[in-house]
Design a protein around this motif. Structure first.
Motif, PDB file in Angstrom:
ATOM      1  N   HIS A 211       0.825  -1.207   0.000  1.00  0.00           N
ATOM      2  CA  HIS A 211       0.000   0.000   0.000  1.00  0.00           C
ATOM      3  C   HIS A 211       0.860   1.258   0.000  1.00  0.00           C
ATOM      4  CE1 HIS A 211      -4.148  -1.303   0.144  1.00  0.00           C
ATOM      5  NE2 HIS A 211      -3.818  -2.253   0.986  1.00  0.00           N
ATOM      6  N   SER A 212       1.955   1.250   0.752  1.00  0.00           N
ATOM      7  CA  SER A 212       2.843   2.409   0.813  1.00  0.00           C
ATOM      8  C   SER A 212       3.425   2.706  -0.566  1.00  0.00           C
ATOM      9  CB  SER A 212       3.962   2.153   1.823  1.00  0.00           C
ATOM     10  OG  SER A 212       4.844   3.252   1.897  1.00  0.00           O
ATOM     11  N   LEU A 213       3.882   1.662  -1.258  1.00  0.00           N
ATOM     12  CA  LEU A 213       4.422   1.830  -2.603  1.00  0.00           C
ATOM     13  C   LEU A 213       3.330   2.254  -3.578  1.00  0.00           C
ATOM     14  CD1 LEU A 213       6.712  -1.339  -2.762  1.00  0.00           C
ATOM     15  CD2 LEU A 213       7.473   1.021  -2.484  1.00  0.00           C
ATOM     16  N   LYS A 214       2.195   1.581  -3.510  1.00  0.00           N
ATOM     17  CA  LYS A 214       1.085   1.894  -4.418  1.00  0.00           C
ATOM     18  C   LYS A 214       0.658   3.343  -4.303  1.00  0.00           C
ATOM     19  CE  LYS A 214      -3.016   1.344  -3.217  1.00  0.00           C
ATOM     20  NZ  LYS A 214      -4.078   2.183  -2.621  1.00  0.00           N
ATOM     21  N   ASP A 215       0.568   3.854  -3.088  1.00  0.00           N
ATOM     22  CA  ASP A 215       0.155   5.249  -2.883  1.00  0.00           C
ATOM     23  C   ASP A 215       1.143   6.217  -3.521  1.00  0.00           C
ATOM     24  OD1 ASP A 215      -2.065   4.372  -1.521  1.00  0.00           O
ATOM     25  OD2 ASP A 215      -1.255   4.763   0.476  1.00  0.00           O
ATOM     26  N   ASN A 216       2.443   5.901  -3.444  1.00  0.00           N
ATOM     27  CA  ASN A 216       3.463   6.740  -4.082  1.00  0.00           C
ATOM     28  C   ASN A 216       3.290   6.755  -5.596  1.00  0.00           C
ATOM     29  OD1 ASN A 216       6.005   7.801  -2.373  1.00  0.00           O
ATOM     30  ND2 ASN A 216       5.130   6.029  -1.344  1.00  0.00           N
ATOM     31  N   TYR A 217       3.091   5.589  -6.174  1.00  0.00           N
ATOM     32  CA  TYR A 217       2.970   5.490  -7.628  1.00  0.00           C
ATOM     33  C   TYR A 217       1.668   6.125  -8.115  1.00  0.00           C
ATOM     34  CZ  TYR A 217       6.474   1.918  -6.552  1.00  0.00           C
ATOM     35  OH  TYR A 217       7.565   1.253  -6.063  1.00  0.00           O
TER      36      TYR A 217
ATOM     37  N   THR B 291      11.866  -0.749 -11.774  1.00  0.00           N
ATOM     38  CA  THR B 291      11.810  -1.407 -10.469  1.00  0.00           C
ATOM     39  C   THR B 291      13.070  -1.057  -9.674  1.00  0.00           C
ATOM     40  OG1 THR B 291      12.795  -3.430 -11.408  1.00  0.00           O
ATOM     41  CG2 THR B 291      10.373  -3.300 -11.307  1.00  0.00           C
ATOM     42  N   LEU B 292      13.035  -1.334  -8.384  1.00  0.00           N
ATOM     43  CA  LEU B 292      14.126  -0.956  -7.481  1.00  0.00           C
ATOM     44  C   LEU B 292      15.491  -1.326  -8.055  1.00  0.00           C
ATOM     45  CD1 LEU B 292      12.516  -2.196  -4.147  1.00  0.00           C
ATOM     46  CD2 LEU B 292      12.961   0.192  -4.746  1.00  0.00           C
ATOM     47  N   ASP B 293      16.326  -0.318  -8.235  1.00  0.00           N
ATOM     48  CA  ASP B 293      17.693  -0.511  -8.732  1.00  0.00           C
ATOM     49  C   ASP B 293      18.630  -0.204  -7.574  1.00  0.00           C
ATOM     50  OD1 ASP B 293      19.996  -0.795 -10.173  1.00  0.00           O
ATOM     51  OD2 ASP B 293      19.772   1.059 -11.317  1.00  0.00           O
ATOM     52  N   ILE B 294      18.903  -1.215  -6.789  1.00  0.00           N
ATOM     53  CA  ILE B 294      19.701  -1.036  -5.571  1.00  0.00           C
ATOM     54  C   ILE B 294      21.180  -1.234  -5.892  1.00  0.00           C
ATOM     55  CG2 ILE B 294      20.103  -1.842  -3.217  1.00  0.00           C
ATOM     56  CD1 ILE B 294      17.352  -0.551  -3.690  1.00  0.00           C
ATOM     57  N   GLN B 295      21.984  -0.222  -5.594  1.00  0.00           N
ATOM     58  CA  GLN B 295      23.426  -0.275  -5.787  1.00  0.00           C
ATOM     59  C   GLN B 295      24.093   0.064  -4.458  1.00  0.00           C
ATOM     60  OE1 GLN B 295      24.732  -1.156  -8.745  1.00  0.00           O
ATOM     61  NE2 GLN B 295      22.769  -1.151  -9.830  1.00  0.00           N
TER      62      GLN B 295
ATOM     63  N   TYR C 155      11.300 -11.361  -2.976  1.00  0.00           N
ATOM     64  CA  TYR C 155      10.189 -10.950  -2.105  1.00  0.00           C
ATOM     65  C   TYR C 155       9.838  -9.478  -2.340  1.00  0.00           C
ATOM     66  CZ  TYR C 155       8.141  -9.404   2.374  1.00  0.00           C
ATOM     67  OH  TYR C 155       7.357  -8.822   3.351  1.00  0.00           O
ATOM     68  N   LEU C 156      10.850  -8.614  -2.378  1.00  0.00           N
ATOM     69  CA  LEU C 156      10.615  -7.186  -2.602  1.00  0.00           C
ATOM     70  C   LEU C 156      10.044  -6.922  -3.996  1.00  0.00           C
ATOM     71  CD1 LEU C 156      13.741  -5.428  -1.027  1.00  0.00           C
ATOM     72  CD2 LEU C 156      11.378  -5.349  -0.218  1.00  0.00           C
ATOM     73  N   LEU C 157      10.573  -7.611  -4.999  1.00  0.00           N
ATOM     74  CA  LEU C 157      10.117  -7.379  -6.364  1.00  0.00           C
ATOM     75  C   LEU C 157       8.653  -7.779  -6.529  1.00  0.00           C
ATOM     76  CD1 LEU C 157      10.708  -6.483  -9.234  1.00  0.00           C
ATOM     77  CD2 LEU C 157      11.606  -8.778  -9.715  1.00  0.00           C
ATOM     78  N   ARG C 158       8.253  -8.886  -5.937  1.00  0.00           N
ATOM     79  CA  ARG C 158       6.851  -9.314  -6.046  1.00  0.00           C
ATOM     80  C   ARG C 158       5.915  -8.280  -5.428  1.00  0.00           C
ATOM     81  NH1 ARG C 158       9.238 -14.552  -4.354  1.00  0.00           N
ATOM     82  NH2 ARG C 158       9.497 -15.807  -6.255  1.00  0.00           N
ATOM     83  N   ILE C 159       6.319  -7.734  -4.291  1.00  0.00           N
ATOM     84  CA  ILE C 159       5.482  -6.716  -3.653  1.00  0.00           C
ATOM     85  C   ILE C 159       5.426  -5.455  -4.504  1.00  0.00           C
ATOM     86  CG2 ILE C 159       5.245  -5.213  -1.642  1.00  0.00           C
ATOM     87  CD1 ILE C 159       6.467  -7.438   0.044  1.00  0.00           C
ATOM     88  N   GLN C 160       6.566  -5.047  -5.060  1.00  0.00           N
ATOM     89  CA  GLN C 160       6.579  -3.834  -5.881  1.00  0.00           C
ATOM     90  C   GLN C 160       5.727  -4.012  -7.135  1.00  0.00           C
ATOM     91  OE1 GLN C 160      10.366  -2.496  -7.544  1.00  0.00           O
ATOM     92  NE2 GLN C 160       9.646  -0.373  -7.445  1.00  0.00           N
ATOM     93  N   LEU C 161       5.810  -5.147  -7.788  1.00  0.00           N
ATOM     94  CA  LEU C 161       4.995  -5.385  -8.978  1.00  0.00           C
ATOM     95  C   LEU C 161       3.512  -5.430  -8.618  1.00  0.00           C
ATOM     96  CD1 LEU C 161       7.163  -8.032 -10.871  1.00  0.00           C
ATOM     97  CD2 LEU C 161       6.874  -5.613 -11.433  1.00  0.00           C
ATOM     98  N   ALA C 162       3.186  -5.978  -7.457  1.00  0.00           N
ATOM     99  CA  ALA C 162       1.796  -5.971  -7.002  1.00  0.00           C
ATOM    100  C   ALA C 162       1.323  -4.533  -6.790  1.00  0.00           C
ATOM    101  CB  ALA C 162       1.657  -6.772  -5.711  1.00  0.00           C
ATOM    102  N   ALA C 163       2.206  -3.685  -6.277  1.00  0.00           N
ATOM    103  CA  ALA C 163       1.859  -2.269  -6.079  1.00  0.00           C
ATOM    104  C   ALA C 163       1.611  -1.575  -7.414  1.00  0.00           C
ATOM    105  CB  ALA C 163       2.980  -1.562  -5.313  1.00  0.00           C
ATOM    106  N   PHE C 164       2.403  -1.918  -8.439  1.00  0.00           N
ATOM    107  CA  PHE C 164       2.167  -1.369  -9.776  1.00  0.00           C
ATOM    108  C   PHE C 164       0.776  -1.773 -10.281  1.00  0.00           C
ATOM    109  CE2 PHE C 164       6.998  -1.543 -10.690  1.00  0.00           C
ATOM    110  CZ  PHE C 164       7.154  -0.226 -10.284  1.00  0.00           C
ATOM    111  N   VAL C 165       0.442  -3.043 -10.115  1.00  0.00           N
ATOM    112  CA  VAL C 165      -0.859  -3.537 -10.571  1.00  0.00           C
ATOM    113  C   VAL C 165      -1.992  -2.788  -9.876  1.00  0.00           C
ATOM    114  CG1 VAL C 165      -2.423  -5.528 -10.587  1.00  0.00           C
ATOM    115  CG2 VAL C 165      -0.010  -5.830 -11.174  1.00  0.00           C
ATOM    116  N   MET C 166      -1.868  -2.600  -8.567  1.00  0.00           N
ATOM    117  CA  MET C 166      -2.912  -1.915  -7.814  1.00  0.00           C
ATOM    118  C   MET C 166      -3.019  -0.448  -8.212  1.00  0.00           C
ATOM    119  SD  MET C 166      -4.325  -4.256  -6.175  1.00  0.00           S
ATOM    120  CE  MET C 166      -5.433  -3.179  -5.279  1.00  0.00           C
TER     121      MET C 166
END
Length: 205
Positions: free
Chosen positions: A70-76, A94-98, A140-151
């Motif tokens: 929900h936090s990610l979805k609200d941002n997007y 998607t998250l590009d962590i360096q 785990y993080l990627l699945r949640i982020q993609l779910a946030a995109f869908v929502m």
């Protein structure tokens, strides 16, 4: 070869580079869309949600995943509903962590977990870029982020809604794409079905 030899002028679209919190560049430059939304540039609140979620996951607790989604979805969604985005193409990366770059607090949290729970990183020492997604904690993080995109896309339906697309960082070969389709996407469907969208209603007495 010179431009003067071209048979007719060629138009090139100008696309902006923004973060989920900052889209003023669109208005200033009159860009025709967003070529890159850098989702790893986070608000403090969202970064804290991410850190709490990965810490809980490392301890076998996935109770924070819906809150993070929900936090990610609200941002997007906030970005997609910005008037200057109306009808334009918007590409989210998607998250590009360096390590040592961008989301430093999140990187430090991941590094701490890597020291205490190396098994969650599948033997990968440098979890930068796409390699993060090949670890248990990154998947785990990627699945949640993609779910946030869908929502976010689901809530922003309309005639003038932006054309939303998703880009993955540092994809190196066909196997990386097959990993997304074979391992990540099914998990996104399961997450939305079991953890959010299709929860059984309580029976009424």
């Amino acid at each position: 070869w010179h431009l003067s030899k071209a048979s007719k002028p060629t138009e090139f679209p100008v696309l902006a580079n923004v973060t989920p919190q900052e889209s003023r560049g669109m208005k200033k430059t009159h860009a025709e869309g967003v070529g890159l939304v850098r989702t790893e540039v986070l608000s403090e609140a969202t970064e804290n949600d991410l850190i709490r979620a990965v810490q809980a996951f490392s301890e076998g607790d996935t109770s924070r995943d819906v809150t993070l989604m929900h936090s990610l979805k609200d941002n997007y969604l906030k970005l997609l509903q910005t008037p200057s985005m109306s009808g334009k193409k918007v590409i989210f990366r998607t998250l590009d962590i360096q390590a040592g770059d961008k989301a430093t607090a999140l990187v430090r949290a991941l590094q701490r977990i890597q020291k205490t729970k190396p098994e969650l990183f599948n033997g990968i020492r440098d979890f930068s870029g796409f390699d993060l997604y090949k670890t248990q904690i990154g998947a785990y993080l990627l699945r949640i982020q993609l779910a946030a995109f869908v929502m976010a896309m689901n809530e922003d339906r309309g005639k003038s809604s932006p054309e939303m697309r998703v880009m993955f960082p540092l994809v190196q070969n066909k196997e990386d794409l097959e990993y997304i389709y074979g391992e990540i996407f099914p998990g996104v469907v399961d997450f939305l079905r079991d953890r959010y969208l299709l929860r059984p209603e309580k029976s009424r007495s």
